[in-house]
Design a protein around this motif. Structure first.
Motif, PDB file in Angstrom:
ATOM      1  N   SER A  89       0.828  -1.197   0.000  1.00 55.43           N
ATOM      2  CA  SER A  89       0.000   0.000   0.000  1.00 55.43           C
ATOM      3  C   SER A  89       0.866   1.252   0.000  1.00 55.43           C
ATOM      4  O   SER A  89       2.042   1.215   0.374  1.00 55.43           O
ATOM      5  N   ILE A  90       0.261   2.370  -0.398  1.00 53.74           N
ATOM      6  CA  ILE A  90       0.953   3.654  -0.461  1.00 53.74           C
ATOM      7  C   ILE A  90       0.196   4.660   0.388  1.00 53.74           C
ATOM      8  O   ILE A  90      -1.024   4.808   0.240  1.00 53.74           O
ATOM      9  N   ALA A  91       0.912   5.365   1.258  1.00 53.31           N
ATOM     10  CA  ALA A  91       0.325   6.444   2.047  1.00 53.31           C
ATOM     11  C   ALA A  91       1.212   7.669   1.910  1.00 53.31           C
ATOM     12  O   ALA A  91       2.418   7.603   2.153  1.00 53.31           O
ATOM     13  N   VAL A  92       0.623   8.777   1.477  1.00 52.65           N
ATOM     14  CA  VAL A  92       1.351  10.033   1.323  1.00 52.65           C
ATOM     15  C   VAL A  92       0.632  11.103   2.128  1.00 52.65           C
ATOM     16  O   VAL A  92      -0.577  11.311   1.953  1.00 52.65           O
ATOM     17  N   SER A  93       1.361  11.785   3.005  1.00 51.04           N
ATOM     18  CA  SER A  93       0.814  12.949   3.686  1.00 51.04           C
ATOM     19  C   SER A  93       1.667  14.157   3.326  1.00 51.04           C
ATOM     20  O   SER A  93       2.896  14.081   3.298  1.00 51.04           O
ATOM     21  N   ALA A  94       1.016  15.271   3.008  1.00 53.26           N
ATOM     22  CA  ALA A  94       1.721  16.473   2.577  1.00 53.26           C
ATOM     23  C   ALA A  94       0.797  17.671   2.715  1.00 53.26           C
ATOM     24  O   ALA A  94      -0.430  17.527   2.804  1.00 53.26           O
ATOM     25  N   ALA A  95       1.389  18.866   2.698  1.00 48.34           N
ATOM     26  CA  ALA A  95       0.567  20.073   2.684  1.00 48.34           C
ATOM     27  C   ALA A  95      -0.089  20.241   1.320  1.00 48.34           C
ATOM     28  O   ALA A  95      -1.291  20.511   1.218  1.00 48.34           O
ATOM     29  N   ASN A  96       0.710  20.057   0.261  1.00 45.02           N
ATOM     30  CA  ASN A  96       0.220  20.154  -1.111  1.00 45.02           C
ATOM     31  C   ASN A  96       0.857  19.043  -1.938  1.00 45.02           C
ATOM     32  O   ASN A  96       2.020  18.702  -1.730  1.00 45.02           O
ATOM     33  N   LEU A  97       0.109  18.499  -2.891  1.00 43.25           N
ATOM     34  CA  LEU A  97       0.599  17.428  -3.754  1.00 43.25           C
ATOM     35  C   LEU A  97       0.237  17.758  -5.197  1.00 43.25           C
ATOM     36  O   LEU A  97      -0.948  17.941  -5.516  1.00 43.25           O
ATOM     37  N   VAL A 121      -3.809  15.050   2.172  1.00 47.37           N
ATOM     38  CA  VAL A 121      -3.266  16.320   1.696  1.00 47.37           C
ATOM     39  C   VAL A 121      -4.009  17.461   2.386  1.00 47.37           C
ATOM     40  O   VAL A 121      -5.238  17.569   2.285  1.00 47.37           O
ATOM     41  N   GLY A 122      -3.262  18.325   3.073  1.00 51.98           N
ATOM     42  CA  GLY A 122      -3.894  19.364   3.861  1.00 51.98           C
ATOM     43  C   GLY A 122      -4.581  20.429   3.039  1.00 51.98           C
ATOM     44  O   GLY A 122      -5.720  20.817   3.326  1.00 51.98           O
ATOM     45  N   ASP A 123      -3.905  20.933   1.992  1.00 51.98           N
ATOM     46  CA  ASP A 123      -4.445  22.052   1.220  1.00 51.98           C
ATOM     47  C   ASP A 123      -4.949  21.619  -0.150  1.00 51.98           C
ATOM     48  O   ASP A 123      -6.128  21.404  -0.328  1.00 51.98           O
ATOM     49  N   PHE A 124      -4.044  21.480  -1.148  1.00 48.59           N
ATOM     50  CA  PHE A 124      -4.557  21.117  -2.470  1.00 48.59           C
ATOM     51  C   PHE A 124      -3.825  19.940  -3.094  1.00 48.59           C
ATOM     52  O   PHE A 124      -2.639  19.748  -2.900  1.00 48.59           O
ATOM     53  N   LEU A 125      -4.601  19.176  -3.840  1.00 46.20           N
ATOM     54  CA  LEU A 125      -4.098  18.082  -4.676  1.00 46.20           C
ATOM     55  C   LEU A 125      -4.430  18.457  -6.110  1.00 46.20           C
ATOM     56  O   LEU A 125      -5.601  18.632  -6.468  1.00 46.20           O
ATOM     57  N   TYR A 126      -3.390  18.588  -6.944  1.00 44.65           N
ATOM     58  CA  TYR A 126      -3.546  19.102  -8.304  1.00 44.65           C
ATOM     59  C   TYR A 126      -2.953  18.092  -9.274  1.00 44.65           C
ATOM     60  O   TYR A 126      -1.749  17.828  -9.246  1.00 44.65           O
ATOM     61  N   LEU A 127      -3.794  17.517 -10.131  1.00 47.44           N
ATOM     62  CA  LEU A 127      -3.356  16.562 -11.148  1.00 47.44           C
ATOM     63  C   LEU A 127      -3.513  17.193 -12.523  1.00 47.44           C
ATOM     64  O   LEU A 127      -4.618  17.597 -12.904  1.00 47.44           O
ATOM     65  N   VAL A 128      -2.403  17.279 -13.263  1.00 48.28           N
ATOM     66  CA  VAL A 128      -2.410  17.816 -14.616  1.00 48.28           C
ATOM     67  C   VAL A 128      -1.867  16.730 -15.552  1.00 48.28           C
ATOM     68  O   VAL A 128      -0.693  16.366 -15.458  1.00 48.28           O
ATOM     69  N   ASN A 129      -2.725  16.183 -16.426  1.00 48.60           N
ATOM     70  CA  ASN A 129      -2.322  15.106 -17.328  1.00 48.60           C
ATOM     71  C   ASN A 129      -1.627  13.990 -16.549  1.00 48.60           C
ATOM     72  O   ASN A 129      -0.558  13.510 -16.926  1.00 48.60           O
ATOM     73  N   SER A 130      -2.222  13.589 -15.448  1.00 45.83           N
ATOM     74  CA  SER A 130      -1.608  12.623 -14.538  1.00 45.83           C
ATOM     75  C   SER A 130      -2.681  11.697 -13.979  1.00 45.83           C
ATOM     76  O   SER A 130      -3.867  11.848 -14.279  1.00 45.83           O
TER      77      SER A 130
END
Length: 200
Positions: A89-97, A121-130
């Motif tokens: 499994s994968i777990a990622v914690s971050a302010a922004n991703l 993710v605390g603030d924003f998760l942004y996926l561009v062509n991903s």
């Protein structure tokens, strides 16, 4: 593998942090635990675990205080299984991703169960062509679940997919303050022959 960096950690030009249980082995792959102030993975860099035997794949745990940037053709963060052991499994914690230019976070199994992906993710998760994906390529393995909880989630020509062939599709849970998606973005939990998962 445990790695702690107070400031920025960058994996560039095919740099890798990798743990594996080779085909023919009976043990599980080791886990990877990374703590950093920020994390950038680009130009072929990767953090991954893989199992080729009956042992489980190692888990990936990334705890980042600031920003995580994944850039270029991925996956940059991956857990896989080519044998009978379940993918880690994968777990990622971050302010922004941010994922851009073909980047991805993925778990994949050939025959066993796919691993879960949790993005705190605390603030924003942004996926561009991903994309963020859990998948099982065959047999009766179940797709992994995906859980995401940013204040803002933006999908721009991107996808969040949990899929299986004969097993159950994984569930996708998104708890976002705001969710913005382009018309060509996809959120899907499916199984070709089994029961499709739920999207909430």
């Amino acid at each position: 593998i445990k790695l702690s960096v107070a400031g920025a950690l960058t994996l560039d030009t095919d740099a890798a942090i990798f743990s594996s249980a080779a085909p023919g082995s009976t043990g599980s792959a080791g886990g990877i635990h990374i703590a950093a102030g920020s994390l950038t993975v680009r130009n072929g860099g990767v953090v991954s675990t893989e199992t080729g035997g009956p042992g489980a794949g190692g888990s990936l745990d990334l705890a980042v205080k600031g920003d995580v940037l994944l850039s270029g053709p991925g996956p940059q963060i991956a857990a896989g299984s080519s044998g009978s052991g379940n993918a880690g499994s994968i777990a990622v914690s971050a302010a922004n991703l941010t994922l851009q230019d073909g980047a991805s976070i993925s778990t994949q199994a050939t025959t066993a169960n796919g691993g879960n992906i949790t993005l705190a993710v605390g603030d924003f998760l942004y996926l561009v062509n991903s994309k963020v994906t859990t998948s099982v390529l065959g047999a009766a393995g179940n797709g992994g679940n995906i859980a995401i909880d940013p204040a803002l989630l933006v999908l721009d020509h991107s996808s969040i997919i949990a899929q299986a062939v004969a097993g159950h599709g994984g569930n996708i849970t998104i708890a976002a303050g705001n969710f913005i998606a382009s018309s060509d973005s996809i959120v899907s939990a499916s199984s070709q022959l089994g029961i499709s998962g739920n999207v909430e």
